[in-house]
Motif scaffolding. Structure first.
Motif, PDB file in Angstrom:
ATOM      1  N   THR A   4       0.771  -1.016  -0.200  1.00  0.00           N
ATOM      2  CA  THR A   4       0.132  -0.059  -0.006  1.00  0.00           C
ATOM      3  C   THR A   4       0.579   1.656   0.199  1.00  0.00           C
ATOM      4  O   THR A   4       0.784   2.572  -0.021  1.00  0.00           O
ATOM      5  CB  THR A   4      -0.601  -0.019   1.506  1.00  0.00           C
ATOM      6  OG1 THR A   4      -0.182   0.004   2.071  1.00  0.00           O
ATOM      7  CG2 THR A   4      -1.807  -1.608   1.033  1.00  0.00           C
ATOM      8  N   PHE A  72     -12.281  -3.063  -6.486  1.00  0.00           N
ATOM      9  CA  PHE A  72     -12.063  -2.627  -5.543  1.00  0.00           C
ATOM     10  C   PHE A  72     -11.182  -3.720  -4.362  1.00  0.00           C
ATOM     11  O   PHE A  72     -11.924  -4.909  -4.302  1.00  0.00           O
ATOM     12  CB  PHE A  72     -13.282  -2.154  -4.555  1.00  0.00           C
ATOM     13  CG  PHE A  72     -13.660  -2.321  -2.743  1.00  0.00           C
ATOM     14  CD1 PHE A  72     -13.011  -0.513  -1.878  1.00  0.00           C
ATOM     15  CD2 PHE A  72     -13.693  -3.401  -2.168  1.00  0.00           C
ATOM     16  CE1 PHE A  72     -13.656  -1.065  -0.813  1.00  0.00           C
ATOM     17  CE2 PHE A  72     -13.624  -3.228  -1.167  1.00  0.00           C
ATOM     18  CZ  PHE A  72     -13.887  -2.498   0.061  1.00  0.00           C
ATOM     19  N   ARG A  74      -9.276  -5.138  -0.758  1.00  0.00           N
ATOM     20  CA  ARG A  74      -9.815  -5.207   0.971  1.00  0.00           C
ATOM     21  C   ARG A  74      -8.827  -6.593   1.636  1.00  0.00           C
ATOM     22  O   ARG A  74      -9.033  -7.789   0.551  1.00  0.00           O
ATOM     23  CB  ARG A  74     -10.819  -4.951   1.528  1.00  0.00           C
ATOM     24  CG  ARG A  74     -11.749  -5.969   1.459  1.00  0.00           C
ATOM     25  CD  ARG A  74     -11.728  -7.355   2.269  1.00  0.00           C
ATOM     26  NE  ARG A  74     -10.997  -6.788   3.388  1.00  0.00           N
ATOM     27  CZ  ARG A  74     -10.645  -8.355   4.038  1.00  0.00           C
ATOM     28  NH1 ARG A  74     -10.425  -9.244   3.468  1.00  0.00           N
ATOM     29  NH2 ARG A  74     -10.582  -8.094   5.155  1.00  0.00           N
ATOM     30  N   LEU A  97     -10.252   2.982   5.148  1.00  0.00           N
ATOM     31  CA  LEU A  97     -11.361   2.793   4.716  1.00  0.00           C
ATOM     32  C   LEU A  97     -12.093   4.638   4.264  1.00  0.00           C
ATOM     33  O   LEU A  97     -13.267   4.864   3.765  1.00  0.00           O
ATOM     34  CB  LEU A  97     -12.362   2.099   5.784  1.00  0.00           C
ATOM     35  CG  LEU A  97     -12.516   0.439   5.344  1.00  0.00           C
ATOM     36  CD1 LEU A  97     -13.429  -0.395   6.543  1.00  0.00           C
ATOM     37  CD2 LEU A  97     -11.763   0.198   3.788  1.00  0.00           C
ATOM     38  N   VAL A 100     -13.009   5.918   0.572  1.00  0.00           N
ATOM     39  CA  VAL A 100     -13.078   4.922   0.034  1.00  0.00           C
ATOM     40  C   VAL A 100     -13.867   5.446  -1.260  1.00  0.00           C
ATOM     41  O   VAL A 100     -15.238   6.397  -0.479  1.00  0.00           O
ATOM     42  CB  VAL A 100     -13.107   3.867   0.106  1.00  0.00           C
ATOM     43  CG1 VAL A 100     -14.166   3.104  -1.107  1.00  0.00           C
ATOM     44  CG2 VAL A 100     -12.565   2.881   1.250  1.00  0.00           C
ATOM     45  N   LEU A 108     -18.269  -2.268   0.657  1.00  0.00           N
ATOM     46  CA  LEU A 108     -17.991  -1.863   1.972  1.00  0.00           C
ATOM     47  C   LEU A 108     -19.112  -2.521   3.306  1.00  0.00           C
ATOM     48  O   LEU A 108     -18.897  -2.763   4.068  1.00  0.00           O
ATOM     49  CB  LEU A 108     -17.834  -0.229   2.303  1.00  0.00           C
ATOM     50  CG  LEU A 108     -17.102   0.486   1.378  1.00  0.00           C
ATOM     51  CD1 LEU A 108     -17.364   1.626   1.822  1.00  0.00           C
ATOM     52  CD2 LEU A 108     -15.411   0.061   2.923  1.00  0.00           C
ATOM     53  N   MET A 115     -15.463  -6.572   6.711  1.00  0.00           N
ATOM     54  CA  MET A 115     -15.042  -5.262   6.132  1.00  0.00           C
ATOM     55  C   MET A 115     -14.443  -5.285   8.138  1.00  0.00           C
ATOM     56  O   MET A 115     -13.553  -4.039   8.349  1.00  0.00           O
ATOM     57  CB  MET A 115     -15.854  -3.987   6.078  1.00  0.00           C
ATOM     58  CG  MET A 115     -16.508  -4.570   4.728  1.00  0.00           C
ATOM     59  SD  MET A 115     -14.658  -4.739   3.075  1.00  0.00           S
ATOM     60  CE  MET A 115     -13.884  -3.453   3.844  1.00  0.00           C
ATOM     61  N   THR A 118     -10.663  -5.707   8.378  1.00  0.00           N
ATOM     62  CA  THR A 118      -9.567  -5.162   7.553  1.00  0.00           C
ATOM     63  C   THR A 118      -8.173  -4.490   7.605  1.00  0.00           C
ATOM     64  O   THR A 118      -8.558  -3.762   8.999  1.00  0.00           O
ATOM     65  CB  THR A 118     -10.661  -4.069   6.330  1.00  0.00           C
ATOM     66  OG1 THR A 118     -11.557  -4.572   5.613  1.00  0.00           O
ATOM     67  CG2 THR A 118      -9.512  -3.012   5.094  1.00  0.00           C
ATOM     68  N   CYS A 121      -6.781  -1.644   1.985  1.00  0.00           N
ATOM     69  CA  CYS A 121      -8.023  -1.342   1.023  1.00  0.00           C
ATOM     70  C   CYS A 121      -7.024  -0.359   0.456  1.00  0.00           C
ATOM     71  O   CYS A 121      -6.893   0.938   0.658  1.00  0.00           O
ATOM     72  CB  CYS A 121      -9.520  -0.737   2.100  1.00  0.00           C
ATOM     73  SG  CYS A 121     -10.312  -0.664   0.392  1.00  0.00           S
ATOM     74  N   TRP A 123      -7.726   1.080  -3.664  1.00  0.00           N
ATOM     75  CA  TRP A 123      -8.921   0.951  -5.433  1.00  0.00           C
ATOM     76  C   TRP A 123      -8.312   1.685  -6.465  1.00  0.00           C
ATOM     77  O   TRP A 123      -7.586   2.228  -6.547  1.00  0.00           O
ATOM     78  CB  TRP A 123     -10.408   1.308  -4.745  1.00  0.00           C
ATOM     79  CG  TRP A 123     -10.430   2.890  -4.018  1.00  0.00           C
ATOM     80  CD1 TRP A 123     -10.228   4.210  -5.003  1.00  0.00           C
ATOM     81  CD2 TRP A 123      -9.496   3.313  -2.805  1.00  0.00           C
ATOM     82  NE1 TRP A 123      -9.983   5.150  -4.051  1.00  0.00           N
ATOM     83  CE2 TRP A 123      -9.556   4.496  -3.029  1.00  0.00           C
ATOM     84  CE3 TRP A 123      -9.997   2.170  -1.526  1.00  0.00           C
ATOM     85  CZ2 TRP A 123      -9.204   5.593  -2.275  1.00  0.00           C
ATOM     86  CZ3 TRP A 123      -9.171   3.140  -0.738  1.00  0.00           C
ATOM     87  CH2 TRP A 123      -9.428   5.085  -0.401  1.00  0.00           C
ATOM     88  N   ARG A 133      -4.939   4.822  -2.013  1.00  0.00           N
ATOM     89  CA  ARG A 133      -5.613   3.802  -0.976  1.00  0.00           C
ATOM     90  C   ARG A 133      -6.005   5.528   0.024  1.00  0.00           C
ATOM     91  O   ARG A 133      -5.451   6.346  -0.168  1.00  0.00           O
ATOM     92  CB  ARG A 133      -4.449   3.404  -0.005  1.00  0.00           C
ATOM     93  CG  ARG A 133      -3.025   4.237   0.098  1.00  0.00           C
ATOM     94  CD  ARG A 133      -2.551   3.361   1.072  1.00  0.00           C
ATOM     95  NE  ARG A 133      -0.584   4.569   1.243  1.00  0.00           N
ATOM     96  CZ  ARG A 133      -0.596   5.463   1.684  1.00  0.00           C
ATOM     97  NH1 ARG A 133      -1.641   6.251   2.509  1.00  0.00           N
ATOM     98  NH2 ARG A 133       0.718   5.784   1.607  1.00  0.00           N
ATOM     99  N   SER A 148       0.117  -5.776   4.037  1.00  0.00           N
ATOM    100  CA  SER A 148      -0.649  -5.885   1.854  1.00  0.00           C
ATOM    101  C   SER A 148       1.018  -6.053   1.424  1.00  0.00           C
ATOM    102  O   SER A 148       1.532  -6.412   0.128  1.00  0.00           O
ATOM    103  CB  SER A 148      -0.293  -4.352   1.695  1.00  0.00           C
ATOM    104  OG  SER A 148       0.577  -3.241   1.891  1.00  0.00           O
TER     105      SER A 148
END
Length: 218
Positions: A4, A72, A74, A97, A100, A108, A115, A118, A121, A123, A133, A148
């Protein structure tokens, strides 16, 4: 390496979808039982969505949704420094989050993605040229604070990465050429299946390929 904190080398959404389909088919070829597979892909998750996932059997996973809005993804690494379970009650790390886009609101709220567990995350909207992110202050002195790095680095699109994974996870020596053919989306056939150390029946793998959305030789 991909994380990330550095998403530049993560494949763009269309390429990531193709890669996750290839990984799911490779796992299906090597492992008959779905619950023991690492990667899976459902090309008919809904009328408008496709879903790729990873589950390692130890409580870590990711889910990636592909639809007209974009992608998306997660993830949850239960031993990471940013696990919600670092606190009581469990609390998702600030910033993960909050940003998002509303286009992914349904994801979500998807119960299957749990979630509340998480740790990261990301996208990419269909109109975006890069992954995004949230604005996160990561914990200091942590090489992989949200998990990640090890999850996303496996998605580099390099057949050798999967070859090493299969050796460790399935304890199988898989030829690099065979993996490369699947990464290239060569249609499933008897000839392709025979390139793998697998005793699976072609018709059974075809059923998996149909769910995955992987091409099948006529």
């Amino acid at each position: 390496m991909i994380s990330t904190r550095d998403l530049e080398n993560l494949p763009k959404p269309d390429a990531l979808r193709s890669l996750l389909q290839a990984l799911a088919l490779l796992d299906a070829i090597l492992e008959e039982e779905w619950q023991y597979r690492y990667y899976s892909f459902n090309s008919k998750w809904s009328a408008t969505e496709q879903m790729g996932s990873m589950r390692n059997g130890s409580g870590d996973d990711f889910f990636a949704i592909f639809d007209s809005a974009g992608c998306f993804l997660r993830g949850f690494a239960h031993e990471s420094a940013m696990t919600p379970w670092r606190e009581t009650p469990p609390t998702i790390w600030p910033g993960v989050l909050e940003e998002v886009p509303p286009q992914f609101e349904n994801s979500l709220k998807e119960p299957a993605f749990h979630m509340e567990d998480t740790t990261f995350c990301i996208w990419s909207l269909a109109s975006d040229s890069a992954w995004s992110r949230g604005s996160i202050e990561f914990p200091a002195n942590e090489d992989d604070p949200d998990g990640s790095l090890w999850m996303l680095s496996a998605l580099d699109g390099n057949p050798t990465t999967y070859q090493l994974f299969a050796k460790e996870y399935f304890e199988l020596d898989v030829g690099l050429d065979a993996i490369t053919r699947v990464f290239a989306q060569e249609p499933l056939s008897v000839e392709l299946l025979q390139a793998f150390p697998s005793s699976r029946n072609l018709q059974d793998v075809i059923a998996d390929a149909e769910e995955i959305g992987y091409p099948i030789k006529p």
